[in-house]
Design a protein around this motif. Structure first.
Motif, PDB file in Angstrom:
ATOM      1  N   TYR A  10      44.377  52.182  35.191  1.00 59.94           N
ATOM      2  CA  TYR A  10      44.456  53.625  34.974  1.00 59.94           C
ATOM      3  C   TYR A  10      44.828  54.339  36.272  1.00 59.94           C
ATOM      4  N   SER A  11      44.063  54.052  37.326  1.00 62.55           N
ATOM      5  CA  SER A  11      44.269  54.837  38.551  1.00 62.55           C
ATOM      6  C   SER A  11      45.015  54.071  39.635  1.00 62.55           C
ATOM      7  N   GLY A  12      45.517  52.864  39.302  1.00 63.10           N
ATOM      8  CA  GLY A  12      46.452  52.201  40.203  1.00 63.10           C
ATOM      9  C   GLY A  12      45.913  51.032  41.006  1.00 63.10           C
ATOM     10  N   ASN A  13      44.575  50.845  41.075  1.00 60.48           N
ATOM     11  CA  ASN A  13      44.045  49.752  41.899  1.00 60.48           C
ATOM     12  C   ASN A  13      44.436  48.382  41.359  1.00 60.48           C
ATOM     13  N   THR A  14      44.232  48.185  40.074  1.00 60.07           N
ATOM     14  CA  THR A  14      44.549  46.878  39.488  1.00 60.07           C
ATOM     15  C   THR A  14      46.058  46.637  39.523  1.00 60.07           C
ATOM     16  N   LYS A  15      46.821  47.718  39.374  1.00 62.99           N
ATOM     17  CA  LYS A  15      48.281  47.612  39.480  1.00 62.99           C
ATOM     18  C   LYS A  15      48.670  47.118  40.880  1.00 62.99           C
ATOM     19  N   GLU A  16      48.000  47.633  41.892  1.00 65.28           N
ATOM     20  CA  GLU A  16      48.298  47.199  43.263  1.00 65.28           C
ATOM     21  C   GLU A  16      48.039  45.710  43.442  1.00 65.28           C
ATOM     22  N   VAL A  17      46.928  45.241  42.875  1.00 64.28           N
ATOM     23  CA  VAL A  17      46.630  43.805  42.987  1.00 64.28           C
ATOM     24  C   VAL A  17      47.719  43.014  42.253  1.00 64.28           C
ATOM     25  N   ALA A  18      48.080  43.503  41.054  1.00 67.49           N
ATOM     26  CA  ALA A  18      49.128  42.819  40.275  1.00 67.49           C
ATOM     27  C   ALA A  18      50.424  42.727  41.083  1.00 67.49           C
ATOM     28  N   GLU A  19      50.760  43.806  41.767  1.00 64.84           N
ATOM     29  CA  GLU A  19      52.011  43.823  42.532  1.00 64.84           C
ATOM     30  C   GLU A  19      51.950  42.873  43.728  1.00 64.84           C
ATOM     31  N   LYS A  20      50.776  42.756  44.318  1.00 63.91           N
ATOM     32  CA  LYS A  20      50.637  41.828  45.444  1.00 63.91           C
ATOM     33  C   LYS A  20      50.745  40.377  44.962  1.00 63.91           C
ATOM     34  N   VAL A  21      50.115  40.093  43.833  1.00 60.93           N
ATOM     35  CA  VAL A  21      50.219  38.736  43.272  1.00 60.93           C
ATOM     36  C   VAL A  21      51.680  38.456  42.926  1.00 60.93           C
ATOM     37  N   GLU A 126      43.006  42.184  51.254  1.00 54.22           N
ATOM     38  CA  GLU A 126      44.236  41.420  50.986  1.00 54.22           C
ATOM     39  C   GLU A 126      44.011  39.938  51.206  1.00 54.22           C
ATOM     40  N   GLN A 127      43.135  39.627  52.178  1.00 51.99           N
ATOM     41  CA  GLN A 127      42.818  38.221  52.453  1.00 51.99           C
ATOM     42  C   GLN A 127      42.168  37.554  51.253  1.00 51.99           C
ATOM     43  N   LEU A 128      41.356  38.336  50.517  1.00 55.16           N
ATOM     44  CA  LEU A 128      40.709  37.781  49.323  1.00 55.16           C
ATOM     45  C   LEU A 128      41.758  37.369  48.299  1.00 55.16           C
ATOM     46  N   ILE A 129      42.795  38.203  48.182  1.00 52.26           N
ATOM     47  CA  ILE A 129      43.876  37.873  47.240  1.00 52.26           C
ATOM     48  C   ILE A 129      44.564  36.588  47.697  1.00 52.26           C
ATOM     49  N   ASP A 130      44.881  36.527  48.999  1.00 54.51           N
ATOM     50  CA  ASP A 130      45.575  35.349  49.534  1.00 54.51           C
ATOM     51  C   ASP A 130      44.767  34.070  49.280  1.00 54.51           C
ATOM     52  N   GLN A 131      43.455  34.145  49.587  1.00 58.23           N
ATOM     53  CA  GLN A 131      42.619  32.943  49.441  1.00 58.23           C
ATOM     54  C   GLN A 131      42.529  32.522  47.977  1.00 58.23           C
ATOM     55  N   TRP A 132      42.364  33.486  47.108  1.00 60.16           N
ATOM     56  CA  TRP A 132      42.241  33.192  45.672  1.00 60.16           C
ATOM     57  C   TRP A 132      43.547  32.612  45.145  1.00 60.16           C
TER      58      TRP A 132
END
Ligand SMILES: Cc1cc2nc3c(=O)[nH]c(=O)nc-3n(C[C@H](O)[C@H](O)[C@H](O)COP(=O)(O)O)c2cc1C
Length: 144
Positions: A10-21, A126-132
């Motif tokens: 809704y407010s863009g946070n999950t979209k940002e994670v999606a875009e980084k992935v 961002e490091q959490l995304i990288d590690q995951w």
């Protein structure tokens, strides 16, 4: 090999994670299709070797209706689902933090624990995304 990233934001946070992935997968040459849950027409999940599903968590740890509808629309449990989520510890503390992502990962018997990001993934998270993603990609690379 193709991967799908289906997410609700809704407010863009999950979209940002999606875009980084998305950008990290593309960096290593993996084909990615994005699916905006609740907006885009139904997608044939069976056509993808890996399916990433992203959701935020709503009232008291609940899963947004659009995500529940998406799960019903998919209609079966693919064995290659990786789940990421955003949330906020200020809504009920650790117990409810990113609960929807946790529940989704459990529902799909995901091989990976749900990635949990507090609000925006910018900065140290961002490091959490990288590690995951590295854990998921070990699997993707062995398949590719
Ligand atoms: C009314 C409301 C209830 C929320 N409840 C929870 C919750 O129970 N657990 C949690 O981790 N986050 C909760 N959040 C925080 C959101 O999940 C968080 O802001 C998320 O990053 C929003 O995702 P989006 O920017 O992709 O829409 C709540 C937010 C709102 C506005």
């Amino acid at each position: 090999m193709r991967t799908l990233i289906a997410y609700l934001s809704y407010s863009g946070n999950t979209k940002e994670v999606a875009e980084k992935v998305d950008s990290k997968l593309k960096q290593i040459g993996v084909g990615v299709d994005m699916h905006r849950i609740g907006i885009d027409p139904p997608v044939n999940v069976a056509a993808y070797q890996y399916v990433f599903i992203g959701t935020f968590t709503w009232e008291m740890g609940s899963t947004p209706d659009e995500v529940k509808d998406f799960v019903l629309e998919v209609g079966y449990k693919p064995d290659n689902v990786a789940v990421f989520g955003t949330g906020d510890t200020q809504f009920g503390g650790d117990n409810l933090y990113c609960k929807a992502a946790e529940k989704l990962a459990t529902f799909y018997d995901s091989r990976w624990p749900a990635l949990k990001i507090e609000q925006s993934p910018r900065g140290s998270q961002e490091q959490l995304i990288d590690q995951w993603l590295e854990r998921v990609l070990e699997d993707v690379r062995s398949y590719a």
